[in-house]
Design an enzyme around this catalytic site. Structure first.
Site, PDB file in Angstrom:
ATOM      1  N   SER A  95       0.827  -1.213   0.000  1.00 36.12           N
ATOM      2  CA  SER A  95       0.000   0.000   0.000  1.00 36.12           C
ATOM      3  C   SER A  95       0.857   1.257   0.000  1.00 36.12           C
ATOM      4  O   SER A  95       0.366   2.320  -0.378  1.00 36.12           O
ATOM      5  CB  SER A  95      -0.871   0.024   1.258  1.00 36.12           C
ATOM      6  OG  SER A  95      -1.678  -1.115   1.321  1.00 36.12           O
TER       7      SER A  95
ATOM      8  N   HIS B 225      -1.137  -2.600  -7.279  1.00 35.25           N
ATOM      9  CA  HIS B 225      -1.828  -2.335  -6.012  1.00 35.25           C
ATOM     10  C   HIS B 225      -3.345  -2.396  -6.193  1.00 35.25           C
ATOM     11  O   HIS B 225      -3.948  -1.501  -6.773  1.00 35.25           O
ATOM     12  CB  HIS B 225      -1.391  -0.943  -5.489  1.00 35.25           C
ATOM     13  CG  HIS B 225      -1.992  -0.581  -4.174  1.00 35.25           C
ATOM     14  ND1 HIS B 225      -2.366   0.700  -3.840  1.00 35.25           N
ATOM     15  CD2 HIS B 225      -2.305  -1.350  -3.097  1.00 35.25           C
ATOM     16  CE1 HIS B 225      -2.863   0.698  -2.621  1.00 35.25           C
ATOM     17  NE2 HIS B 225      -2.841  -0.516  -2.149  1.00 35.25           N
TER      18      HIS B 225
ATOM     19  N   GLU C 118      -3.598   0.468  -8.944  1.00 32.03           N
ATOM     20  CA  GLU C 118      -2.507   1.406  -9.200  1.00 32.03           C
ATOM     21  C   GLU C 118      -1.299   0.587  -9.683  1.00 32.03           C
ATOM     22  O   GLU C 118      -0.869  -0.343  -8.983  1.00 32.03           O
ATOM     23  CB  GLU C 118      -2.125   2.170  -7.931  1.00 32.03           C
ATOM     24  CG  GLU C 118      -3.193   3.147  -7.465  1.00 32.03           C
ATOM     25  CD  GLU C 118      -2.858   3.846  -6.146  1.00 32.03           C
ATOM     26  OE1 GLU C 118      -3.215   5.005  -5.989  1.00 32.03           O
ATOM     27  OE2 GLU C 118      -2.241   3.206  -5.258  1.00 32.03           O
TER      28      GLU C 118
ATOM     29  N   ASN D 297      -3.654   6.251  -1.195  1.00 29.91           N
ATOM     30  CA  ASN D 297      -3.388   6.248   0.241  1.00 29.91           C
ATOM     31  C   ASN D 297      -2.696   7.523   0.708  1.00 29.91           C
ATOM     32  O   ASN D 297      -2.860   7.934   1.861  1.00 29.91           O
ATOM     33  CB  ASN D 297      -2.596   4.996   0.634  1.00 29.91           C
ATOM     34  CG  ASN D 297      -3.484   3.767   0.607  1.00 29.91           C
ATOM     35  OD1 ASN D 297      -4.696   3.874   0.720  1.00 29.91           O
ATOM     36  ND2 ASN D 297      -2.881   2.602   0.440  1.00 29.91           N
TER      37      ASN D 297
HETATM   38  N1  LIG Z   1      -6.048  -4.203   3.817  1.00 26.92           N
HETATM   39  C1  LIG Z   1      -6.178  -3.396   2.771  1.00 26.92           C
HETATM   40  O1  LIG Z   1      -7.142  -2.622   2.674  1.00 26.92           O
HETATM   41  C2  LIG Z   1      -5.141  -3.423   1.679  1.00 26.92           C
HETATM   42  C3  LIG Z   1      -5.448  -2.869   0.442  1.00 26.92           C
HETATM   43  C4  LIG Z   1      -4.486  -2.919  -0.587  1.00 26.92           C
HETATM   44  C5  LIG Z   1      -3.244  -3.477  -0.342  1.00 26.92           C
HETATM   45  N2  LIG Z   1      -2.982  -3.998   0.894  1.00 26.92           N
HETATM   46  C6  LIG Z   1      -1.649  -4.601   1.098  1.00 26.92           C
HETATM   47  O2  LIG Z   1      -1.785  -6.001   0.957  1.00 26.92           O
HETATM   48  C7  LIG Z   1      -0.799  -6.662   1.768  1.00 26.92           C
HETATM   49  C8  LIG Z   1      -1.496  -7.678   2.664  1.00 26.92           C
HETATM   50  O3  LIG Z   1      -2.496  -7.004   3.436  1.00 26.92           O
HETATM   51  P1  LIG Z   1      -3.805  -7.770   3.944  1.00 26.92           P
HETATM   52  O4  LIG Z   1      -4.813  -6.706   4.225  1.00 26.92           O
HETATM   53  O5  LIG Z   1      -4.145  -8.912   3.061  1.00 26.92           O
HETATM   54  O6  LIG Z   1      -3.264  -8.314   5.346  1.00 26.92           O
HETATM   55  P2  LIG Z   1      -3.667  -9.647   6.151  1.00 26.92           P
HETATM   56  O7  LIG Z   1      -3.258  -9.389   7.554  1.00 26.92           O
HETATM   57  O8  LIG Z   1      -5.069 -10.052   5.867  1.00 26.92           O
HETATM   58  O9  LIG Z   1      -2.715 -10.756   5.486  1.00 26.92           O
HETATM   59  C9  LIG Z   1      -1.326 -10.718   5.644  1.00 26.92           C
HETATM   60  C10 LIG Z   1      -0.737 -12.005   5.119  1.00 26.92           C
HETATM   61  O10 LIG Z   1       0.687 -11.959   5.345  1.00 26.92           O
HETATM   62  C11 LIG Z   1       1.089 -13.190   5.949  1.00 26.92           C
HETATM   63  N3  LIG Z   1       2.255 -12.922   6.784  1.00 26.92           N
HETATM   64  C12 LIG Z   1       2.302 -12.335   8.003  1.00 26.92           C
HETATM   65  N4  LIG Z   1       3.564 -12.304   8.466  1.00 26.92           N
HETATM   66  C13 LIG Z   1       4.328 -12.874   7.498  1.00 26.92           C
HETATM   67  C14 LIG Z   1       5.708 -13.170   7.396  1.00 26.92           C
HETATM   68  N5  LIG Z   1       6.558 -12.834   8.352  1.00 26.92           N
HETATM   69  N6  LIG Z   1       6.144 -13.784   6.252  1.00 26.92           N
HETATM   70  C15 LIG Z   1       5.279 -14.115   5.257  1.00 26.92           C
HETATM   71  N7  LIG Z   1       3.955 -13.878   5.318  1.00 26.92           N
HETATM   72  C16 LIG Z   1       3.498 -13.280   6.435  1.00 26.92           C
HETATM   73  C17 LIG Z   1      -0.119 -13.628   6.775  1.00 26.92           C
HETATM   74  O11 LIG Z   1      -0.049 -15.000   7.036  1.00 26.92           O
HETATM   75  C18 LIG Z   1      -1.256 -13.261   5.821  1.00 26.92           C
HETATM   76  O12 LIG Z   1      -1.430 -14.279   4.838  1.00 26.92           O
HETATM   77  C19 LIG Z   1      -0.050  -5.563   2.529  1.00 26.92           C
HETATM   78  O13 LIG Z   1       1.110  -5.222   1.825  1.00 26.92           O
HETATM   79  C20 LIG Z   1      -1.055  -4.409   2.482  1.00 26.92           C
HETATM   80  O14 LIG Z   1      -0.445  -3.144   2.584  1.00 26.92           O
HETATM   81  C21 LIG Z   1      -3.894  -4.011   1.900  1.00 26.92           C
END
Ligand SMILES: NC(=O)c1ccc[n+]([C@@H]2O[C@H](COP(=O)([O-])OP(=O)(O)OC[C@H]3O[C@@H](n4cnc5c(N)ncnc54)[C@H](O)[C@@H]3O)[C@@H](O)[C@H]2O)c1
Length: 284
Positions: free
Chosen positions: A119, A140, A152, A190
């Protein structure tokens, strides 16, 4: 550069959503999590999401089965070898993502594109972990990936035009509107959104209004679909604090310093929808 097989690394809320979108758009998907249980559970969640579409008459059962069959869950990083594009969507932590990028570079076939769904984090820092920085970019998606129309496409200094073009073609084939953006913390959305969300938390701390009334006000007064606290809960408070930290690190604008109560809530495990409780309670 013809992308047919897509790897998704990380099976949290975003990884699962992106896997569903890609498989629904006809791509073969390898969904990699650290444990096979987590990857299989995410696939079960995708099946449930598709079943809702079938119930609403938006998808037929044969298509549902075909979409599910296109997704291979795995815990083995080596299974990403023959993917043309790999999108990592693990926790928003630069150290974790850097280690992962070096691993992906080692296992993925030459020429494959390595992308991040970060993000806010620096895409060039991730690109420099790979021996193919010209093949690295940001793709993204927004939350929930199945519903939100924007992607994005983030261009680090090293990206080749054909990498960016292939990323945009992939996003468009997923039915998304792709926008180009430079590699700056927070990209477009963001960087503009998070000062607003942070200031909503500050307003709540100051006791100006209740969170329910702030949410009602921003929905009714600005025609936003969600209020700021509903949106913080949807994004996840851990991810939100990580986004604000990365924005502050880059721009040093006080509006990006996470309001202390947000960090306290993360420390208390109140992460939002994904943990069952954040500003609101989702357990009932
Ligand atoms: N939540 C949102 O609204 C959103 C939107 C767009 C992008 N993102 C991005 O997407 C990515 C994931 O976010 P999310 O919302 O799915 O989070 P989430 O917490 O739902 O999932 C995170 C994932 O990362 C894994 N993880 C945690 N620690 C880890 C480690 N040390 N090594 C490998 N894997 C590990 C977890 O097991 C899980 O599968 C982030 O980079 C976030 O910035 C999030």
């Amino acid at each position: 550069m013809d992308v047919q097989r897509v790897g998704i690394v990380g099976s949290g809320q975003m990884g699962g959503g992106i896997a569903e979108v890609a498989a629904r758009s006809g791509y073969e998907v390898v969904l990699r999590s650290r444990t096979i249980e987590a990857a299989t559970a995410t696939l079960a969640g995708i099946e449930k999401s598709l079943a809702k579409q079938v119930a609403k008459g938006k998808l037929d059962e044969a298509d549902q089965a075909a979409i599910v069959a296109r997704i291979t869950p795995t815990a083995e990083i080596d299974d990403l070898f023959d993917c043309d594009l790999v999108i990592e969507s693990v926790v928003e932590d630069i150290t974790v993502k850097k280690v992962l990028f070096a691993e992906l570079d080692a296992v993925c076939k030459p020429g494959a594109i390595l992308a991040t769904n970060t993000s806010t984090l620096s895409v060039i820092e991730l690109a420099m972990q790979a021996k193919r920085p010209e093949r690295v970019c940001g793709i993204h998606f927004f939350n929930p990936a199945t519903l939100m129309s924007l992607v994005e496409v983030v261009r680090p200094l090293t990206a080749a035009d054909e990498t960016i073009n292939a990323a945009k073609t992939f996003a468009q084939r997923c039915g998304k509107d792709a926008v180009d953006v430079k590699d700056r913390a927070g990209f477009i959305v963001n960087a503009l959104l998070f000062p607003y969300l942070n200031n909503a938390a500050r307003m709540l701390d100051h006791g100006t209004a209740s969170m329910e009334d702030i949410d009602v006000a921003m929905k009714g007064g600005c025609n936003f679909p969600l209020g700021p606290f509903q949106l913080l809960d949807l994004v996840g408070l851990d991810t939100s604090v990580a986004i604000l930290d990365a924005l502050y690190l880059e721009f040093k604008d006080p509006n990006f310093t996470p309001v202390p109560s947000l960090r306290r809530m993360v420390e208390a495990g109140l992460l939002g929808r994904k943990s069952g409780r954040g500003f609101y309670d989702y357990r009932g």
